[in-house]
Design an enzyme around this catalytic site. Structure first.
Site, PDB file in Angstrom:
ATOM      1  N   ARG A 118      73.943   9.555  37.909  1.00  0.00           N
ATOM      2  CA  ARG A 118      73.079   8.539  37.492  1.00  0.00           C
ATOM      3  C   ARG A 118      72.693   7.471  38.507  1.00  0.00           C
ATOM      4  O   ARG A 118      73.509   6.927  39.199  1.00  0.00           O
ATOM      5  CB  ARG A 118      73.465   7.802  36.184  1.00  0.00           C
ATOM      6  CG  ARG A 118      73.809   8.773  35.092  1.00  0.00           C
ATOM      7  CD  ARG A 118      74.271   7.891  33.850  1.00  0.00           C
ATOM      8  NE  ARG A 118      73.102   6.928  33.269  1.00  0.00           N
ATOM      9  CZ  ARG A 118      73.431   5.843  32.993  1.00  0.00           C
ATOM     10  NH1 ARG A 118      74.589   5.085  33.023  1.00  0.00           N
ATOM     11  NH2 ARG A 118      72.222   4.894  32.556  1.00  0.00           N
ATOM     12  N   SER A 119      71.495   7.160  38.580  1.00  0.00           N
ATOM     13  CA  SER A 119      70.785   6.467  39.719  1.00  0.00           C
ATOM     14  C   SER A 119      71.412   4.838  39.670  1.00  0.00           C
ATOM     15  O   SER A 119      71.695   4.128  40.589  1.00  0.00           O
ATOM     16  CB  SER A 119      69.324   5.979  39.523  1.00  0.00           C
ATOM     17  OG  SER A 119      68.798   5.554  38.410  1.00  0.00           O
ATOM     18  N   ARG A 123      73.025   3.539  43.116  1.00  0.00           N
ATOM     19  CA  ARG A 123      72.896   2.090  43.732  1.00  0.00           C
ATOM     20  C   ARG A 123      73.936   1.561  44.044  1.00  0.00           C
ATOM     21  O   ARG A 123      73.813   0.517  44.904  1.00  0.00           O
ATOM     22  CB  ARG A 123      71.803   1.410  42.816  1.00  0.00           C
ATOM     23  CG  ARG A 123      70.574   2.351  42.700  1.00  0.00           C
ATOM     24  CD  ARG A 123      69.633   1.652  41.510  1.00  0.00           C
ATOM     25  NE  ARG A 123      68.654   2.719  41.011  1.00  0.00           N
ATOM     26  CZ  ARG A 123      67.436   2.129  40.764  1.00  0.00           C
ATOM     27  NH1 ARG A 123      67.035   0.814  40.961  1.00  0.00           N
ATOM     28  NH2 ARG A 123      66.702   3.104  40.406  1.00  0.00           N
ATOM     29  N   THR A 144      83.997  19.423  36.809  1.00  0.00           N
ATOM     30  CA  THR A 144      84.894  18.405  37.512  1.00  0.00           C
ATOM     31  C   THR A 144      84.036  17.435  38.615  1.00  0.00           C
ATOM     32  O   THR A 144      83.046  17.962  38.890  1.00  0.00           O
ATOM     33  CB  THR A 144      85.690  19.201  38.837  1.00  0.00           C
ATOM     34  OG1 THR A 144      86.894  20.014  37.962  1.00  0.00           O
ATOM     35  CG2 THR A 144      86.418  18.426  39.809  1.00  0.00           C
ATOM     36  N   GLU A 146      83.647  15.330  41.820  1.00  0.00           N
ATOM     37  CA  GLU A 146      84.057  15.102  43.191  1.00  0.00           C
ATOM     38  C   GLU A 146      83.640  13.498  43.434  1.00  0.00           C
ATOM     39  O   GLU A 146      82.728  13.541  44.068  1.00  0.00           O
ATOM     40  CB  GLU A 146      83.485  16.201  44.236  1.00  0.00           C
ATOM     41  CG  GLU A 146      84.002  17.449  43.865  1.00  0.00           C
ATOM     42  CD  GLU A 146      82.962  18.391  44.212  1.00  0.00           C
ATOM     43  OE1 GLU A 146      83.624  19.687  44.583  1.00  0.00           O
ATOM     44  OE2 GLU A 146      81.959  18.186  44.732  1.00  0.00           O
ATOM     45  N   GLN A 165      74.825  12.950  35.058  1.00  0.00           N
ATOM     46  CA  GLN A 165      73.740  13.555  34.121  1.00  0.00           C
ATOM     47  C   GLN A 165      73.532  15.001  34.360  1.00  0.00           C
ATOM     48  O   GLN A 165      73.795  15.443  35.472  1.00  0.00           O
ATOM     49  CB  GLN A 165      72.247  12.851  34.156  1.00  0.00           C
ATOM     50  CG  GLN A 165      71.794  12.932  35.353  1.00  0.00           C
ATOM     51  CD  GLN A 165      70.478  12.245  35.432  1.00  0.00           C
ATOM     52  OE1 GLN A 165      69.665  12.018  34.627  1.00  0.00           O
ATOM     53  NE2 GLN A 165      70.125  11.624  36.528  1.00  0.00           N
TER      54      GLN A 165
END
Length: 221
Positions: A118-119, A123, A144, A146, A165
């Site tokens: 997700r942005s 960020r 999974t 990472e 997402q």
């Protein structure tokens, strides 16, 4: 009929997603808050409660040609940590750990998935996968993460929060769903799984060839 039903490789929108979920051939469970988690073309995915951290190993390298020794090395190399409800996991800058999704997935043989961050978290520097973002048709299990902190400050991760997402692509029905794929290694997982790269068939062939060349050598399995 929806666009995804007409066009192979189309991304499912929210109507397609809800239809497949209600029908039951696509399973993403549990979805705790559909109004928040289901977006225009994706489903927000939550962080699970299990993490696998990497230890400073006493072994100089990981040798895929010695399967028995490698399993012992990997036991030294990673440790599982379970974070309780309302607990937290601190991911330090440039630290890399494995984690798992809170949700369990069952994909039909005509849908492929793509996992992305997700942005909001991106960020802050959180990367949720290195290379393993693709989900084959027919996959069953948790996914999974990472996780890597590419930022400059430690990140506090709370299990149950939405950090990723997933979107789904309509495909032609595959004749080889993941669960029936020869040498598939990561299906039906309920938590994090360390790498099983040494089970790839090319390493088995190399080990066999080395045994034939060195029949008296006892170091190879």
């Amino acid at each position: 009929m929806t666009p995804a039903a007409n066009n192979v490789s189309a991304v499912l929108n929210e109507q397609d997603l809800i239809s497949r979920l209600v029908k039951g051939d696509l399973i993403v469970t549990p979805i705790l808050d559909p109004q928040i988690q289901i977006g225009p073309t994706s489903i927000d995915i939550r962080l699970g409660f299990e993490f696998e951290v990497f230890n400073t190993s006493k072994h100089p390298h990981l040798d895929p040609l010695d399967e028995k020794l490698l399993e012992q090395q990997l036991d030294d190399y990673t440790s599982k940590i379970h974070v309780p409800p309302l607990g937290r996991f601190i991911l330090h800058p440039d630290e890399f750990v494995l984690a798992s999704t809170f949700e369990y997935f069952v994909l039909p043989s005509d849908l492929a998935g793509r996992l992305e961050g997700r942005s909001t978290w991106g960020r802050l520097g959180l990367q949720i996968h290195s290379t393993a973002g693709f989900v084959d048709p027919g996959f069953e299990g948790v996914l999974t993460f990472e996780l890597r902190n590419a930022g400059k400050t430690p990140l506090t991760l709370l299990p149950g929060t939405r950090i990723a997402q997933i979107c789904f692509y309509q495909t032609c029905t595959t004749a080889i769903p993941y669960i029936k794929k020869k040498n598939a290694k990561y299906y039906h997982m309920l938590g994090t799984s360390r790498s099983l790269f040494y089970r790839d068939p090319e390493f088995a062939r190399i080990r066999k060839a080395l045994r034939e060349e060195m029949p008296d050598e006892g170091s190879l399995p």
